[in-house]
Design a protein around this motif. Sequence first.
Motif, short mmCIF file in Angstrom:
data_model
loop_
_atom_site.label_atom_id
_atom_site.label_comp_id
_atom_site.label_asym_id
_atom_site.label_seq_id
_atom_site.Cartn_x
_atom_site.Cartn_y
_atom_site.Cartn_z
N ALA A 191 113.69 -1.05 -74.45
CA ALA A 191 114.67 -1.12 -73.29
C ALA A 191 113.81 -0.41 -72.29
O ALA A 191 113.52 0.56 -72.18
N VAL A 192 114.64 -1.55 -70.59
CA VAL A 192 113.84 -0.55 -68.94
C VAL A 192 115.27 -0.63 -68.74
O VAL A 192 115.91 -1.05 -68.39
N THR A 193 115.55 0.66 -67.97
CA THR A 193 116.98 1.01 -67.78
C THR A 193 116.93 0.46 -66.25
O THR A 193 115.91 0.12 -65.78
N ALA A 194 117.97 0.25 -65.76
CA ALA A 194 117.97 0.26 -64.50
C ALA A 194 117.18 0.39 -63.51
O ALA A 194 116.83 -0.02 -62.77
N GLU A 195 117.17 2.41 -63.71
CA GLU A 195 116.82 2.95 -62.77
C GLU A 195 115.03 2.40 -63.36
O GLU A 195 114.17 3.55 -62.32
N GLY A 196 114.14 2.00 -63.85
CA GLY A 196 112.95 1.29 -64.53
C GLY A 196 112.59 2.68 -65.63
O GLY A 196 111.31 2.73 -65.50
N VAL A 197 113.61 2.86 -66.05
CA VAL A 197 112.88 4.01 -67.53
C VAL A 197 112.56 3.48 -68.07
O VAL A 197 114.03 2.78 -69.14
N PRO A 198 111.25 4.21 -68.79
CA PRO A 198 111.33 3.13 -70.17
C PRO A 198 112.30 4.15 -71.10
O PRO A 198 111.66 5.02 -71.95
N VAL A 199 113.15 2.89 -72.10
CA VAL A 199 113.79 3.39 -72.88
C VAL A 199 112.58 3.47 -74.32
O VAL A 199 112.26 2.66 -74.66
N THR A 200 112.35 4.27 -74.89
CA THR A 200 111.24 4.28 -76.40
C THR A 200 111.73 4.50 -77.93
O THR A 200 113.31 5.78 -77.41
N ARG A 201 111.30 4.61 -78.91
CA ARG A 201 111.42 5.27 -79.96
C ARG A 201 110.11 5.12 -81.34
O ARG A 201 109.98 4.71 -81.00
N LEU A 202 109.52 6.16 -81.32
CA LEU A 202 109.13 6.07 -82.75
C LEU A 202 109.33 5.51 -83.93
O LEU A 202 110.19 6.28 -84.45
N ALA A 203 108.86 5.19 -84.27
CA ALA A 203 108.36 3.87 -85.41
C ALA A 203 107.61 4.04 -86.44
O ALA A 203 108.06 3.75 -87.83
N GLY A 204 106.68 4.93 -86.10
CA GLY A 204 105.69 5.70 -86.83
C GLY A 204 104.63 5.93 -86.90
O GLY A 204 103.89 6.44 -85.72
N TRP A 205 103.84 6.08 -87.94
CA TRP A 205 102.62 6.39 -87.26
C TRP A 205 100.85 5.44 -87.72
O TRP A 205 101.59 5.09 -88.78
N ARG A 206 100.44 5.70 -87.63
CA ARG A 206 99.24 4.40 -87.99
C ARG A 206 97.99 5.42 -87.91
O ARG A 206 97.51 5.95 -86.18
N PHE A 207 96.96 5.39 -89.12
CA PHE A 207 95.82 5.73 -89.22
C PHE A 207 94.59 5.29 -88.90
O PHE A 207 95.63 3.58 -90.25
N LEU A 208 93.50 5.40 -87.98
CA LEU A 208 92.33 4.16 -88.71
C LEU A 208 91.85 4.23 -89.91
O LEU A 208 91.67 5.83 -90.40
N ILE A 209 91.97 3.70 -90.78
CA ILE A 209 91.13 4.05 -92.33
C ILE A 209 89.37 3.28 -92.02
O ILE A 209 88.85 2.37 -91.48
N ARG A 210 88.49 4.58 -92.08
CA ARG A 210 86.96 4.56 -91.75
C ARG A 210 86.30 4.56 -93.18
O ARG A 210 86.81 5.26 -94.21
N CYS A 211 85.24 3.37 -93.12
CA CYS A 211 84.71 3.98 -93.99
C CYS A 211 83.03 3.10 -93.38
O CYS A 211 82.94 2.46 -92.73
N GLY A 212 82.61 4.65 -93.56
CA GLY A 212 80.72 5.02 -92.99
C GLY A 212 80.64 4.60 -91.54
O GLY A 212 82.22 5.59 -90.69
N ASP A 213 80.84 4.14 -90.50
CA ASP A 213 80.59 4.98 -89.26
C ASP A 213 81.61 3.49 -88.51
O ASP A 213 81.42 3.71 -86.90
#
Length: 194
Positions: free
Chosen positions: A54-76
């Motif tokens: 959400a975004v408050t009436a004052e314009g402040v974004p309300v966020t929550r941590l949903a997880g961690w994402r890792f890029l899976i690399r193979c080679g380059d």
Amino acid sequence: MPLHVPPAPAPALRSVLTALSSPTAVREARTPALLGAQGPATPELPLPVHVLDAVTAEGVPVTRLAGWRFLIRCGDRALAAAETMLTADGWAFSHFFEGPYITSTERALRQAETMAQPYQPRLLSVPGLYMLTLWLHEDCAADGAVGHPAATDLLVPLAPAPPGIAAHRPHRVAELLPVLTHRATPTRLLGSPA
């Protein structure tokens, strides 16, 4: 300037490493690129995934941590990603996936590395628009798992971006947030009850 990637929780990384070493988890992931990988696949660039609730009436974004994402690399190149989530028992592997956000995330991170100012990279999901952005947080020493986008932080929409929002164009939060808020807010149809 180099990006200051926040450290992922050790249990989150361990859960991804365990999943990568499990033939069953990789086979059931429905990620052809990961299944056909030639050589070892390694998780890199852990990024906290925050959700804009959400975004408050004052314009402040309300966020929550949903997880961690890792890029899976193979080679380059990154060929997939692994997502983790917080459970009652701590951080756990959620799933592998592939698609356009993998390449788009890599491109946005390379773009951010050429900027003059250092940033801490995070991901910000905007569910109301089916949108994902690279969130470049100015406070490089901050805990990546907490906080809200500051007005001077940058958001880089990842491709595919919603119509009318250019992918890979950095925007200050103060400039893009009102656009996102307006676009995500349903408008009343003419003649509908108030």
